[in-house]
Scaffold this motif. Structure first.
Motif, PDB file in Angstrom:
ATOM      1  N   MET A   1      64.638  38.740  57.850  1.00 16.91           N
ATOM      2  CA  MET A   1      64.929  37.531  58.635  1.00 16.91           C
ATOM      3  C   MET A   1      66.227  36.896  58.154  1.00 16.91           C
ATOM      4  O   MET A   1      66.445  36.745  56.950  1.00 16.91           O
ATOM      5  CB  MET A   1      63.775  36.521  58.497  1.00 16.91           C
ATOM      6  N   ASP A   2      67.106  36.559  59.102  1.00 18.47           N
ATOM      7  CA  ASP A   2      68.358  35.909  58.739  1.00 18.47           C
ATOM      8  C   ASP A   2      68.092  34.536  58.151  1.00 18.47           C
ATOM      9  O   ASP A   2      67.135  33.841  58.521  1.00 18.47           O
ATOM     10  CB  ASP A   2      69.256  35.767  59.969  1.00 18.47           C
ATOM     11  N   LYS A   3      68.965  34.127  57.234  1.00 14.79           N
ATOM     12  CA  LYS A   3      68.834  32.798  56.652  1.00 14.79           C
ATOM     13  C   LYS A   3      69.132  31.729  57.703  1.00 14.79           C
ATOM     14  O   LYS A   3      69.962  31.931  58.585  1.00 14.79           O
ATOM     15  CB  LYS A   3      69.807  32.637  55.486  1.00 14.79           C
ATOM     16  N   ILE A   4      68.463  30.594  57.580  1.00 13.78           N
ATOM     17  CA  ILE A   4      68.748  29.446  58.427  1.00 13.78           C
ATOM     18  C   ILE A   4      69.693  28.517  57.677  1.00 13.78           C
ATOM     19  O   ILE A   4      69.559  28.336  56.457  1.00 13.78           O
ATOM     20  CB  ILE A   4      67.455  28.713  58.836  1.00 13.78           C
ATOM     21  N   ARG A   5      70.676  27.964  58.378  1.00 17.35           N
ATOM     22  CA  ARG A   5      71.584  27.002  57.740  1.00 17.35           C
ATOM     23  C   ARG A   5      70.951  25.616  57.759  1.00 17.35           C
ATOM     24  O   ARG A   5      70.362  25.209  58.751  1.00 17.35           O
ATOM     25  CB  ARG A   5      72.939  26.957  58.458  1.00 17.35           C
ATOM     26  N   PHE A   6      71.126  24.898  56.649  1.00 19.49           N
ATOM     27  CA  PHE A   6      70.624  23.527  56.540  1.00 19.49           C
ATOM     28  C   PHE A   6      71.728  22.657  55.968  1.00 19.49           C
ATOM     29  O   PHE A   6      72.477  23.071  55.085  1.00 19.49           O
ATOM     30  CB  PHE A   6      69.392  23.465  55.643  1.00 19.49           C
ATOM     31  N   MET A   7      71.795  21.428  56.469  1.00 19.38           N
ATOM     32  CA  MET A   7      72.823  20.491  56.005  1.00 19.38           C
ATOM     33  C   MET A   7      72.269  19.075  55.955  1.00 19.38           C
ATOM     34  O   MET A   7      71.561  18.641  56.863  1.00 19.38           O
ATOM     35  CB  MET A   7      74.033  20.516  56.941  1.00 19.38           C
ATOM     36  N   VAL A   8      72.582  18.364  54.887  1.00 20.87           N
ATOM     37  CA  VAL A   8      72.281  16.936  54.790  1.00 20.87           C
ATOM     38  C   VAL A   8      73.516  16.146  55.207  1.00 20.87           C
ATOM     39  O   VAL A   8      74.638  16.454  54.787  1.00 20.87           O
ATOM     40  CB  VAL A   8      71.855  16.544  53.367  1.00 20.87           C
ATOM     41  N   VAL A   9      73.288  15.133  56.055  1.00 20.95           N
ATOM     42  CA  VAL A   9      74.342  14.217  56.479  1.00 20.95           C
ATOM     43  C   VAL A   9      74.038  12.855  55.876  1.00 20.95           C
ATOM     44  O   VAL A   9      73.057  12.201  56.242  1.00 20.95           O
ATOM     45  CB  VAL A   9      74.421  14.127  58.014  1.00 20.95           C
ATOM     46  N   SER A  10      74.855  12.452  54.934  1.00 21.41           N
ATOM     47  CA  SER A  10      74.696  11.166  54.256  1.00 21.41           C
ATOM     48  C   SER A  10      75.744  10.193  54.766  1.00 21.41           C
ATOM     49  O   SER A  10      76.592  10.538  55.587  1.00 21.41           O
ATOM     50  CB  SER A  10      74.811  11.379  52.742  1.00 21.41           C
ATOM     51  N   GLY A  11      75.683   8.972  54.286  1.00 18.24           N
ATOM     52  CA  GLY A  11      76.678   7.978  54.700  1.00 18.24           C
ATOM     53  C   GLY A  11      76.091   6.586  54.718  1.00 18.24           C
ATOM     54  O   GLY A  11      74.873   6.403  54.783  1.00 18.24           O
ATOM     55  N   PHE A  12      76.972   5.603  54.699  1.00 25.12           N
ATOM     56  CA  PHE A  12      76.554   4.207  54.611  1.00 25.12           C
ATOM     57  C   PHE A  12      75.917   3.752  55.924  1.00 25.12           C
ATOM     58  O   PHE A  12      76.142   4.346  56.985  1.00 25.12           O
ATOM     59  CB  PHE A  12      77.763   3.332  54.276  1.00 25.12           C
ATOM     60  N   LEU A  13      75.136   2.711  55.841  1.00 25.36           N
ATOM     61  CA  LEU A  13      74.506   2.116  57.014  1.00 25.36           C
ATOM     62  C   LEU A  13      75.541   1.828  58.094  1.00 25.36           C
ATOM     63  O   LEU A  13      76.550   1.170  57.849  1.00 25.36           O
ATOM     64  CB  LEU A  13      73.812   0.808  56.614  1.00 25.36           C
ATOM     65  N   GLY A  14      75.294   2.358  59.297  1.00 17.13           N
ATOM     66  CA  GLY A  14      76.183   2.088  60.418  1.00 17.13           C
ATOM     67  C   GLY A  14      77.408   2.970  60.507  1.00 17.13           C
ATOM     68  O   GLY A  14      78.278   2.738  61.361  1.00 17.13           O
ATOM     69  N   ALA A  15      77.499   4.002  59.664  1.00 15.53           N
ATOM     70  CA  ALA A  15      78.686   4.866  59.680  1.00 15.53           C
ATOM     71  C   ALA A  15      78.718   5.785  60.895  1.00 15.53           C
ATOM     72  O   ALA A  15      79.771   6.309  61.242  1.00 15.53           O
ATOM     73  CB  ALA A  15      78.746   5.703  58.400  1.00 15.53           C
ATOM     74  N   GLY A  16      77.566   5.991  61.536  1.00 21.60           N
ATOM     75  CA  GLY A  16      77.526   6.851  62.715  1.00 21.60           C
ATOM     76  C   GLY A  16      76.938   8.224  62.439  1.00 21.60           C
ATOM     77  O   GLY A  16      77.310   9.208  63.091  1.00 21.60           O
ATOM     78  N   LYS A  17      76.003   8.303  61.491  1.00 18.93           N
ATOM     79  CA  LYS A  17      75.412   9.592  61.135  1.00 18.93           C
ATOM     80  C   LYS A  17      74.676  10.220  62.317  1.00 18.93           C
ATOM     81  O   LYS A  17      74.841  11.412  62.607  1.00 18.93           O
ATOM     82  CB  LYS A  17      74.443   9.423  59.960  1.00 18.93           C
ATOM     83  N   THR A  18      73.852   9.437  63.002  1.00 21.99           N
ATOM     84  CA  THR A  18      73.063   9.986  64.108  1.00 21.99           C
ATOM     85  C   THR A  18      73.963  10.447  65.247  1.00 21.99           C
ATOM     86  O   THR A  18      73.779  11.546  65.795  1.00 21.99           O
ATOM     87  CB  THR A  18      72.070   8.932  64.630  1.00 21.99           C
ATOM     88  N   THR A  19      74.949   9.635  65.617  1.00 19.08           N
ATOM     89  CA  THR A  19      75.866  10.018  66.688  1.00 19.08           C
ATOM     90  C   THR A  19      76.627  11.274  66.321  1.00 19.08           C
ATOM     91  O   THR A  19      76.871  12.154  67.163  1.00 19.08           O
ATOM     92  CB  THR A  19      76.846   8.867  66.975  1.00 19.08           C
ATOM     93  N   THR A  20      77.008  11.392  65.053  1.00 16.26           N
ATOM     94  CA  THR A  20      77.701  12.591  64.579  1.00 16.26           C
ATOM     95  C   THR A  20      76.798  13.814  64.679  1.00 16.26           C
ATOM     96  O   THR A  20      77.224  14.888  65.143  1.00 16.26           O
ATOM     97  CB  THR A  20      78.178  12.401  63.129  1.00 16.26           C
ATOM     98  N   CYS A 113      64.308  28.394  47.331  1.00 12.92           N
ATOM     99  CA  CYS A 113      64.336  29.017  48.664  1.00 12.92           C
ATOM    100  C   CYS A 113      65.688  29.665  48.954  1.00 12.92           C
ATOM    101  O   CYS A 113      66.149  29.671  50.105  1.00 12.92           O
ATOM    102  CB  CYS A 113      64.029  27.977  49.743  1.00 12.92           C
ATOM    103  N   ALA A 114      66.330  30.208  47.939  1.00 13.53           N
ATOM    104  CA  ALA A 114      67.671  30.756  48.111  1.00 13.53           C
ATOM    105  C   ALA A 114      67.704  31.912  49.097  1.00 13.53           C
ATOM    106  O   ALA A 114      68.728  32.147  49.759  1.00 13.53           O
ATOM    107  CB  ALA A 114      68.233  31.199  46.766  1.00 13.53           C
ATOM    108  N   ASP A 115      66.591  32.641  49.196  1.00 14.73           N
ATOM    109  CA  ASP A 115      66.546  33.781  50.113  1.00 14.73           C
ATOM    110  C   ASP A 115      66.295  33.359  51.558  1.00 14.73           C
ATOM    111  O   ASP A 115      66.330  34.193  52.468  1.00 14.73           O
ATOM    112  CB  ASP A 115      65.460  34.765  49.678  1.00 14.73           C
TER     113      ASP A 115
END
Length: 362
Positions: A1-20, A113-115
């Motif tokens: 099975m191919d690996k799935i990409r995962f990313m955390v999006v951080s940032g200050f309150l109101g920076a626009g994380k959800t819209t991004t 979960c590196a694999d």
């Protein structure tokens, strides 16, 4: 099975994380593969989940706590999005005061979960207005110094810094902010976007799908300054239903406007502030109002307004305030009562929570 990409999006309150994340998910689903979003926050009944759903993006919710402290649940959600929805890329935000996901989330996934997972760059979204707090002018936007410290920590944690809201800047201004970031965060790439106008989203998408995290050693596990900063904030979440008593249709955008204005004035009266207030209101059929306020001195920003009058409205309110829990709860009630009286509305409240990070029992 191919690996799935995962990313955390951080940032200050109101920076626009959800819209991004929405802009990225829409683009990646067309160009890279099925992309899903995890909406995460410390409270329940999230505006971000409802907004993401209206975009058509695949979304899951992890509420009532940062993903940092419920990793088994987070891993299960990622796997479910992969297995059930066919996601090949999953991104999650963390609460807007959040710091430490690089340590708690990325290092845990790399070790256990590196694999299974490829970790895209740990991405921190910043907005020009909040960035001015740490630039040479040291802008005073009526937030405690402890919260300024949070922004500095978030930048230190980043693999990639995304300067959002470029649509609010002139070209010279963009260069000034980028030059500052390159000085403040040496060796960390900076990409400029407007999530709202989808500017440079393709460039950002290309970067996060072709690069991986540096997996830096960064931790706030025993950082008292970070704990002091968290203690300054109170979380407020409410879900309610409004309807006109006479059954007639009214301008519900005005209802939202007046409710937010009532909250603003209550905070000003108490010499308090709200780094981020979000509301989502809908009467169904795809018609909704999404509003955002990043401080009592700012204008309300709208992702969308209701297109027509309505006689009822389902509404969610999320606030992250620099205000003690009890006075915040009271001023919220007062603002709602005033709106109901002005527009002759019946109100049913289905859920309310109001808590400070340092409150006893949490």
């Amino acid at each position: 099975m191919d690996k799935i990409r995962f990313m955390v999006v951080s940032g200050f309150l109101g920076a626009g994380k959800t819209t991004t994340m929405i802009a990225l998910a829409e683009h990646l689903s067309k160009t890279y593969g099925e992309t899903a979003i995890i909406a995460n926050d410390l409270g329940a009944n999230l505006v971000d989940t409802n907004l993401t759903q209206t975009s058509g993006c695949t979304v899951a919710e992890i509420a009532s706590g940062c993903i940092c402290y419920q990793m088994d649940n987070t891993i299960d959600q990622i796997r479910r999005l992969r297995d059930k929805d066919g996601a090949v890329f999953v991104m999650s935000d963390i609460p807007g005061c959040g710091v430490g996901a690089l340590d708690h989330v990325y290092h845990r996934l790399a070790e256990d979960c590196a694999d299974e997972f490829t970790l895209s760059p740990f991405t921190v979204v910043v907005d020009p207005e909040r960035l001015r707090m740490i630039m040479p002018e040291r802008a005073d936007i009526n937030l405690p110094e402890e919260l300024v410290y949070l922004l500095k920590l978030q930048l230190e944690e980043a693999d990639l810094v995304v300067l959002n809201k470029a649509d609010l800047l002139e070209e010279a201004g963009i260069h000034r902010y980028v030059d500052f970031l390159k000085t403040a965060c040496p060796d960390i790439p900076v990409i400029v976007i407007s999530a709202l106008e989808k500017t440079n989203i393709a460039e950002l998408a290309d970067f996060i799908t072709t690069h991986e995290t540096a997996l830096k050693n960064f931790s706030v596990r025993h950082n008292q300054e970070f704990a002091d900063a968290e203690a300054k904030l109170t979380w407020y979440n409410r879900r309610l239903y409004l309807k006109t008593n006479d059954g007639g249709k009214i301008d519900c955008n005005a209802v939202v406007d007046d409710l937010i204005e009532g909250i603003r004035m209550g905070l000003i009266e108490r010499k308090r502030n709200v780094p981020h207030l979000k509301t989502f209101a809908t009467s169904g059929n795809g018609d909704f109002n999404k509003a955002s306020l990043i401080g009592v001195d700012y204008d309300v920003e709208y992702a969308q307004k209701l297109l027509r009058p309505h006689k009822n409205l389902r509404m969610i309110i999320n606030a992250r305030a620099v205000c003690e829990a009890r006075p915040l709860a009271r001023l919220m009630d007062d603002a709602l009562d005033e709106v109901c009286e002005k527009y002759d509305l019946d109100c049913q409240v289905f859920f309310t929570e109001c808590f400070g990070m340092a409150d006893e029992g949490r």
